[in-house]
Design an enzyme around this catalytic site. Structure first.
Site, PDB file in Angstrom:
ATOM      1  N   GLN A 175       0.831  -1.200   0.000  1.00 37.82           N
ATOM      2  CA  GLN A 175       0.000   0.000   0.000  1.00 37.82           C
ATOM      3  C   GLN A 175       0.864   1.247   0.000  1.00 37.82           C
ATOM      4  OE1 GLN A 175      -2.134   0.532   3.668  1.00 37.82           O
ATOM      5  NE2 GLN A 175      -3.598   1.967   2.812  1.00 37.82           N
ATOM      6  N   GLY A 176       0.747   2.076  -1.022  1.00 38.53           N
ATOM      7  CA  GLY A 176       1.527   3.301  -1.123  1.00 38.53           C
ATOM      8  C   GLY A 176       0.674   4.521  -0.805  1.00 38.53           C
ATOM      9  N   SER A 201       1.075   6.636   2.775  1.00 38.26           N
ATOM     10  CA  SER A 201       1.782   7.624   3.601  1.00 38.26           C
ATOM     11  C   SER A 201       3.011   8.184   2.894  1.00 38.26           C
ATOM     12  CB  SER A 201       2.209   6.994   4.923  1.00 38.26           C
ATOM     13  OG  SER A 201       1.084   6.663   5.702  1.00 38.26           O
ATOM     14  N   GLU A 251      -9.743  -1.330   6.014  1.00 35.77           N
ATOM     15  CA  GLU A 251      -8.462  -1.560   6.693  1.00 35.77           C
ATOM     16  C   GLU A 251      -8.613  -1.435   8.198  1.00 35.77           C
ATOM     17  OE1 GLU A 251      -3.901   0.241   6.794  1.00 35.77           O
ATOM     18  OE2 GLU A 251      -5.559   1.497   6.137  1.00 35.77           O
ATOM     19  N   GLU A 256      -5.348   9.325  17.528  1.00 33.94           N
ATOM     20  CA  GLU A 256      -5.872  10.688  17.638  1.00 33.94           C
ATOM     21  C   GLU A 256      -6.838  11.000  16.497  1.00 33.94           C
ATOM     22  OE1 GLU A 256      -2.493  10.195  20.130  1.00 33.94           O
ATOM     23  OE2 GLU A 256      -2.707   9.823  17.978  1.00 33.94           O
ATOM     24  N   SER A 291       4.696  -1.115   4.212  1.00 36.43           N
ATOM     25  CA  SER A 291       4.892  -2.487   4.687  1.00 36.43           C
ATOM     26  C   SER A 291       5.078  -3.441   3.514  1.00 36.43           C
ATOM     27  CB  SER A 291       3.693  -2.939   5.519  1.00 36.43           C
ATOM     28  OG  SER A 291       3.541  -2.131   6.664  1.00 36.43           O
ATOM     29  N   SER A 300      -3.898   7.195  12.931  1.00 33.87           N
ATOM     30  CA  SER A 300      -3.507   7.216  14.345  1.00 33.87           C
ATOM     31  C   SER A 300      -4.721   7.258  15.262  1.00 33.87           C
ATOM     32  CB  SER A 300      -2.611   8.432  14.609  1.00 33.87           C
ATOM     33  OG  SER A 300      -3.371   9.619  14.534  1.00 33.87           O
TER      34      SER A 300
END
Length: 390
Positions: free
Chosen positions: A126-127, A129, A244, A378, A161, A376
């Site tokens: 997965q590209g 970030s 996800e 948050e 990853s 995240s």
């Protein structure tokens, strides 16, 4: 809501258990039970075994290699795989990209990719970030300029990853500037063998290489590899991230790790008495059991009530947030049970009751990232706050 299974669903659970007992390679089961992460070979081997039965992508249509299972049967299958323990099929292939292609892909894309995603013939990463564009994903800067029947891609992805093992990457790229940063983003499928792609390893705190930087230098991608409409890739991203985040919760994995911690407490001793007799540890295990049970019920509520607000992105955030917190609490407990032994041994060294300790400690270190990847904690709290306050 009544969560009792029907006789047919109970029979399906027994069918799955029997299949896993018979077909799961013992070396894989032992390695995962001791706390080691699944290797790529583990995932591919067991995914192909499941694919023979149509269970690698159980929720997909039969025409595309799935079993067209209902929500309850799908969750039963997932629970039994994780509690075996056995490796789940590639989340990038089956949970994320496959459903996306079924919703947004062309017939040609579906015919070519879906069978290969289900069988494990192709391994995707997965590209998404980028440096400075993680939780604020829409601020990404990797560009794709159209030249005739190709896009020319330039930029960088990070925290990717398994990029060093992947055959393909699905990536978000910016194809045009727009007043709203979520607009002008497109979703591309890119062959990792294409000239101009460089993968550099990132070794994480658990001493493992599963993360990478990926650089694109004038990488040419056929326009036919665009998924959905040009400039509307954010629609694809939202759909994919909901899937996800639900998968990251790993609800049955939490139950399996709790069972493992209980077994360790019965086996390990302190001052000649089993740790399981310690009142403080008993209370901690009981509290964790209640938390895991609540997560299990929440997961069932989401999957069995798809037409309600429970199926929205905010509910996926509930599962992601609470699931990662529980995973961290459980692996932290196992690391504590390992004590100094976890620091004295390298994974795989030695025999006896302590050989689980080192991988347990490394799993604890790796688990700290779970509250960051996939959005995240948050960000998940922001989503929940907006859903609650309007």
């Amino acid at each position: 809501m009544d969560f009792r299974l029907t006789p047919e669903q109970e029979a399906f659970r027994e069918e799955v258990r029997a299949f896993i007992r018979e077909r799961l390679p013992e070396d894989i089961r032992e390695r995962l039970a001791m706390g080691h992460p699944a290797r790529k070979d583990d995932v591919v081997r067991f995914q192909r075994i499941l694919h023979e039965r149509g269970w690698a992508a159980p929720h997909w249509p039969r025409a595309h290699g799935g079993a067209d299972l209902g929500q309850a049967e799908r969750l039963i299958l997932q629970e039994e795989i994780q509690r075996a323990p056995a490796p789940m099929p590639s989340i990038f292939n089956v949970v994320m990209l496959g459903p996306l292609l079924l919703k947004f892909g062309t017939a040609k894309q579906q015919d070519h990719f879906l069978p290969r995603l289900a069988s494990g013939e192709l391994w995707f990463c997965q590209g998404f970030s980028e440096p400075g564009s993680g939780s604020d994903l829409a601020s990404l800067r990797t560009s794709a300029r159209r030249e005739g029947d190709e896009y020319v891609v330039n930029g960088q992805k990070i925290w990717t990853s398994s990029a060093h093992q992947a055959d393909w990457v699905f990536a978000l790229v910016r194809t045009e500037k727009a007043p709203r940063k979520q607009d002008g983003i497109s979703f591309l499928l890119i062959d990792m063998r294409t000239p101009g792609i460089t993968v550099r390893p990132i070794v994480s705190i658990d001493h493992a290489h599963h993360l990478n930087e990926v650089f694109f230098d004038n990488v040419r991608v056929p326009v036919e590899n665009l998924v959905g409409e040009e400039g509307r890739g954010w629609d694809c991203a939202k759909f994919l991230l909901g899937n996800e985040r639900t998968g990251i919760a790993n609800v049955a994995y939490c139950r399996e790790r709790l069972d493992f911690a209980r077994a360790l407490a019965r086996k390990l001793t302190q001052a000649g008495r089993p740790l399981a007799e310690d009142a403080v540890l008993q209370a901690e295990l009981a509290a964790l059991d209640a938390e895991v049970r609540a997560l299990e019920v929440t997961n069932w509520r989401m999957l069995l009530a798809p037409q309600t607000a429970l199926a929205g992105p905010s509910f996926a955030s509930v599962l992601k947030l609470k699931g990662t917190e529980l995973q961290q609490d459980l692996v932290a407990l196992i690391a504590r049970l390992g004590g100094l032994t976890a620091l004295e041994r390298r994974p795989g060294e030695g025999e006896g009751s302590e050989h689980w300790a080192a991988p347990g400690n490394l799993r604890y270190l790796q688990s700290r990232a779970a509250s960051i990847y996939g959005g995240s904690s948050e960000i998940q709290k922001d989503i929940l706050a907006k859903a609650a306050l309007g």
